[in-house]
Motif scaffolding. Structure first.
Motif, mmCIF file in Angstrom:
data_model
loop_
_atom_site.group_PDB
_atom_site.id
_atom_site.type_symbol
_atom_site.label_atom_id
_atom_site.label_comp_id
_atom_site.label_asym_id
_atom_site.label_seq_id
_atom_site.Cartn_x
_atom_site.Cartn_y
_atom_site.Cartn_z
ATOM 1 N N GLY A 144 0.806 -1.217 0.000
ATOM 2 C CA GLY A 144 0.000 0.000 0.000
ATOM 3 C C GLY A 144 0.837 1.264 0.000
ATOM 4 O O GLY A 144 0.428 2.288 -0.570
ATOM 5 N N ASP A 145 2.024 1.223 0.621
ATOM 6 C CA ASP A 145 2.912 2.381 0.627
ATOM 7 C C ASP A 145 3.437 2.666 -0.774
ATOM 8 O O ASP A 145 3.647 3.823 -1.147
ATOM 9 C CB ASP A 145 4.093 2.135 1.578
ATOM 10 N N HIS A 148 0.145 3.719 -3.095
ATOM 11 C CA HIS A 148 -0.538 4.947 -2.697
ATOM 12 C C HIS A 148 0.092 6.182 -3.333
ATOM 13 O O HIS A 148 -0.612 7.100 -3.754
ATOM 14 C CB HIS A 148 -0.539 5.093 -1.177
ATOM 15 N N GLN A 151 -1.222 6.444 -6.889
ATOM 16 C CA GLN A 151 -2.598 6.934 -6.940
ATOM 17 C C GLN A 151 -2.670 8.412 -6.585
ATOM 18 O O GLN A 151 -3.344 9.210 -7.264
ATOM 19 C CB GLN A 151 -3.465 6.123 -5.982
ATOM 20 N N GLN A 152 -1.969 8.798 -5.541
ATOM 21 C CA GLN A 152 -2.001 10.187 -5.077
ATOM 22 C C GLN A 152 -1.459 11.133 -6.147
ATOM 23 O O GLN A 152 -2.070 12.176 -6.443
ATOM 24 C CB GLN A 152 -1.190 10.300 -3.797
ATOM 25 N N ALA A 183 -3.348 1.163 -6.770
ATOM 26 C CA ALA A 183 -4.072 2.100 -5.919
ATOM 27 C C ALA A 183 -4.271 1.433 -4.567
ATOM 28 O O ALA A 183 -4.440 0.214 -4.489
ATOM 29 C CB ALA A 183 -5.423 2.477 -6.536
ATOM 30 N N LYS A 185 -4.062 2.170 0.125
ATOM 31 C CA LYS A 185 -3.801 3.013 1.278
ATOM 32 C C LYS A 185 -2.462 2.650 1.923
ATOM 33 O O LYS A 185 -2.084 1.473 1.952
ATOM 34 C CB LYS A 185 -4.928 2.865 2.308
ATOM 35 N N PRO A 186 -1.756 3.638 2.462
ATOM 36 C CA PRO A 186 -0.484 3.351 3.148
ATOM 37 C C PRO A 186 -0.705 2.383 4.308
ATOM 38 O O PRO A 186 -1.744 2.399 4.976
ATOM 39 C CB PRO A 186 -0.034 4.724 3.652
#
Length: 247
Positions: A144-145, A148, A151-152, A183, A185-186
């Motif tokens: 996720g790191d 993310h 995606q960001q 995509a 989440k951290p």
């Protein structure tokens, strides 16, 4: 099951990656209005063979070519063809080879002549997505790191990230575990371990993230006809940080 690689095995994969890197450098010299993606495909297949490696995609689940050539609104898995490339097109050349039993996989997006400002910005942001993600591929981080930041960065630029096509582990086979979208989440997802080798290959659309598969059963296109760009490297997780095997 995720298959961890030794340093010696990573070195073998690096040899395959070096062939692909050299092939892309030659393709960059060929890209111009009027050339066909089939001509580029045929060059790449011969280049790989001449360097003692084997192409991997032709024959994979019936796929008929040694490369994927995806133009403009084609996200991935486009068929090389005899239609001349036009000024202002963007073309994604995705190539896999196997050398001494070990695979590498990489994709570059090429500008055909002069791009519109909109197309040039999409290509630049997509390249930046990959460049920002690679430093996150370190022991102890979670996937996720890595994804993310992709995606960001894409969404801050007003673009979308394709979810339906994913990155993958790679080794003796082109596709191994794990697989994951670009995509997330951290702090979420599997933890990165020394010895993992996988692709990072953000696919960024100028419009909506949704896609559809063309009549040929392979070609993935943006649902709204917007442009799509992609850059990809094969990356190894080592105790000293990420090692890009395809540059």
């Amino acid at each position: 099951m995720i298959i961890l690689k030794t340093k010696e095995e990573m070195l073998k994969m690096r040899k395959a990656g070096a062939i692909l890197s050299a092939c892309h450098k030659e393709i960059a010299k060929m890209i111009r209005p009027g050339i066909t993606t089939l001509a580029i495909n045929d060059f790449a297949e011969k280049f790989i063979t001449d360097h003692g490696a084997e192409q991997v995609t032709k024959g994979f689940k019936g796929y008929p070519f040694a490369t994927c050539a995806s133009v403009n609104d084609v996200i991935a898995h486009g068929f090389p063809n005899t239609e001349p490339l036009q000024e202002g097109d963007i073309v994604k050349m995705d190539i896999v080879c196997r050398y001494d039993g070990w695979c590498a996989d990489t994709c570059q997006t090429y500008a055909v002549g002069n791009l519109s400002p909109q197309a040039a910005r999409l290509v630049q942001v997509t390249r930046e997505c990959l460049e920002l993600a690679i430093p996150q591929a370190v022991v102890g981080n979670r996937i996720g790191d890595v994804v993310h930041v992709i995606q960001q960065h894409a969404e801050r630029a007003g673009y979308s990230i394709v979810r339906d096509l994913v990155a993958h582990g790679i080794g003796r086979s082109m596709h191994e575990e794990p697989s994951f979208p670009h995509a997330g989440k951290p702090g979420r997802g599997f933890r990165l371990q020394e010895g993992m080798v996988f692709t990072i290959e953000p696919m960024v659309n100028a419009g909506k993230l949704e896609m559809f598969i063309d009549f040929d059963g392979w070609t993935a296109r943006t649902v709204d006809g917007s442009l799509s760009a992609q850059f990809e490297h094969t990356v190894a997780i080592t105790k000293d940080g990420p090692w890009v095997l395809t540059e």
